[in-house]
Design an enzyme around this catalytic site. Structure first.
Site, PDB file in Angstrom:
ATOM      1  N   LYS A 247      26.324  -3.274   0.061  1.00 47.82           N
ATOM      2  CA  LYS A 247      27.590  -3.182   0.256  1.00 47.82           C
ATOM      3  C   LYS A 247      28.300  -2.291   1.244  1.00 47.82           C
ATOM      4  CE  LYS A 247      27.151  -2.243  -4.729  1.00 47.82           C
ATOM      5  NZ  LYS A 247      26.991  -1.320  -5.867  1.00 47.82           N
TER       6      LYS A 247
ATOM      7  N   HIS B  22       4.660   5.579  11.804  1.00 44.20           N
ATOM      8  CA  HIS B  22       3.980   5.434  10.386  1.00 44.20           C
ATOM      9  C   HIS B  22       3.152   6.725  10.071  1.00 44.20           C
ATOM     10  CE1 HIS B  22       3.235   4.244   6.537  1.00 44.20           C
ATOM     11  NE2 HIS B  22       2.813   2.760   6.684  1.00 44.20           N
TER      12      HIS B  22
ATOM     13  N   ARG C 287       0.756  -1.297  -0.031  1.00 43.57           N
ATOM     14  CA  ARG C 287      -0.105  -0.084  -0.057  1.00 43.57           C
ATOM     15  C   ARG C 287       0.987   1.328   0.103  1.00 43.57           C
ATOM     16  NH1 ARG C 287      -2.889  -3.860   1.881  1.00 43.57           N
ATOM     17  NH2 ARG C 287      -0.618  -4.634   2.383  1.00 43.57           N
ATOM     18  N   THR C 288       1.810   1.413   1.106  1.00 44.38           N
ATOM     19  CA  THR C 288       2.452   2.521   1.067  1.00 44.38           C
ATOM     20  C   THR C 288       3.173   2.965  -0.161  1.00 44.38           C
ATOM     21  OG1 THR C 288       2.463   2.067   3.489  1.00 44.38           O
ATOM     22  CG2 THR C 288       3.897   4.149   2.550  1.00 44.38           C
TER      23      THR C 288
ATOM     24  N   ARG D  33      11.077   4.068   3.450  1.00 44.65           N
ATOM     25  CA  ARG D  33      10.706   2.927   4.638  1.00 44.65           C
ATOM     26  C   ARG D  33      12.006   2.356   5.035  1.00 44.65           C
ATOM     27  NH1 ARG D  33       5.769  -1.199   4.512  1.00 44.65           N
ATOM     28  NH2 ARG D  33       4.769   0.904   5.216  1.00 44.65           N
TER      29      ARG D  33
HETATM   30  N1   CP Z   1      -0.434  -0.026   5.678  1.00 42.42           N
HETATM   31  C1   CP Z   1       0.777  -0.477   5.470  1.00 42.42           C
HETATM   32  O1   CP Z   1       1.730   0.385   5.537  1.00 42.42           O
HETATM   33  O2   CP Z   1       0.587  -1.296   4.317  1.00 42.42           O
HETATM   34  P1   CP Z   1       2.111  -1.829   3.506  1.00 42.42           P
HETATM   35  O3   CP Z   1       3.034  -2.458   4.546  1.00 42.42           O
HETATM   36  O4   CP Z   1       1.386  -2.943   2.559  1.00 42.42           O
HETATM   37  O5   CP Z   1       2.805  -0.510   2.802  1.00 42.42           O
END
Ligand code: CP
Length: 304
Positions: free
Chosen positions: A82, A131, A52-53, A103
């Site tokens: 590396k 998040h 999703r993100t 991320r």
């Molecule tokens: N909700 C969420 O962060 O989903 P993903 O890990 O698929 O990005």
């Protein structure tokens, strides 16, 4: 109004900024083509898996008329493998892109990246830390349904210790008038003290309760997955699993006017048999990620 240079943590968003973001997301949703950042480039650097993100950030950037460069599985496929430091990767990437969505598996990685970058960095999840963009789309979904956040009872269920989305959402709920938060979790997944202390300090009533009690009283039930990837001891993980489920047996306990949310991905905590119930909002929630992320990118690139 506060200006955003980076999006690192939920605490950056006060009521005024939230109102501005949500009203911009509303406008974008009603006419996505009216907001454009042509020729701007987003780099998505993902050191942990995502559906999703990453895809909603990339969709958001493309819908804004921009372009995307990406490294997924960055642990294996970027020069991290590396031995390159996060700071060096970010310094180099900020020369290739106008904005970076990151991320990472370490708490605090987004803050370090923001410190190394002269381009906006967006935290797309930093380990068990935060998040913030997920929490913003969560809050947007709640606000769109109830028109208001004040006085709601929000129940968070599942992995509250390692789940970064609930941590970020607690910080945002602390901005409103008298929401009440109910926590339901296996003993090894209880909400951490720093969040409980933050809520108490900010006058947010919170309580640890049993699942059945929460189902009966909550306006919003926010289910989460047990975060297998954060457990070192798989026996502890196994003991935390499958304690709290919404299925055809527990569904009748939930208030008719409540909504059920989940940041996804899910495992067994919400059975697909209940997906058709109109109170289930998790797919709408995921769609809202595009409008909120378009609004955030637009703000970061045009409102400096
Ligand atoms: N909700 C969420 O962060 O989903 P993903 O890990 O698929 O990005």
């Amino acid at each position: 109004m506060k200006k955003l240079n980076h999006v690192v943590e939920s605490q950056q968003f006060d009521s005024e900024l939230l109102q501005h973001l949500f009203s911009l997301a509303d406008s974008i949703k009603s006419d996505p083509t009216a907001y454009q950042c042509p020729n701007k480039i987003m780099a998505t650097l993902f050191y942990e898996p995502s559906t999703r993100t990453r895809l909603s950030f990339e969709s958001a950037m493309l819908q804004l008329g921009g372009r995307v460069i990406a490294t997924e599985s960055a642990k294996e496929f970027s020069s991290f493998s590396k031995g390159e430091s996060l700071e060096d990767t970010i310094k180099v990437t900020s020369g290739y892109a106008d904005i970076i969505a990151l991320r990472h598996f370490e708490i605090g990685a987004a803050k370090r990246a923001a410190g190394a970058s002269d381009k906006p960095v967006i935290n797309a999840g930093d380990g068990a830390g935060q998040h913030p963009t997920q929490a913003l789309l969560d809050l947007y979904t709640i606000r769109n349904h109830f028109n208001n956040i004040d006085d709601l009872t929000v129940c968070m269920v599942g992995d509250l210790r390692y789940g970064r989305t609930v941590r970020s959402l607690c910080y945002l709920l602390g901005r409103f008038h008298k929401p009440k938060i109910l926590f339901v979790s296996p003993i090894m997944c209880r909400m951490a003290d720093d969040i409980c202390q933050f809520l108490t300090k900010n006058g947010v009533e919170w309580e640890e309760v049993e699942f059945e009690e929460a189902l009966e009283h909550a306006d919003c039930i926010y289910m989460t997955r047990i975060q297998k990837e954060r457990f070192l001891d798989m026996d502890r993980y196994a003991k935390a699993l499958d304690k709290h489920r919404i299925d055809t047996h527990t569904l009748p306990m939930i208030k008719p006017g409540a909504i059920i949310m989940h940041p996804l991905p899910r495992e067994k905590e919400i059975h697909p048999d209940v997906d058709a119930d109109p109170r289930m909002k998790y797919f709408e929630q995921a769609q809202n990620g595009v409008w909120i992320r378009m609004a955030l990118i637009y703000m970061l690139l045009t409102e400096q």
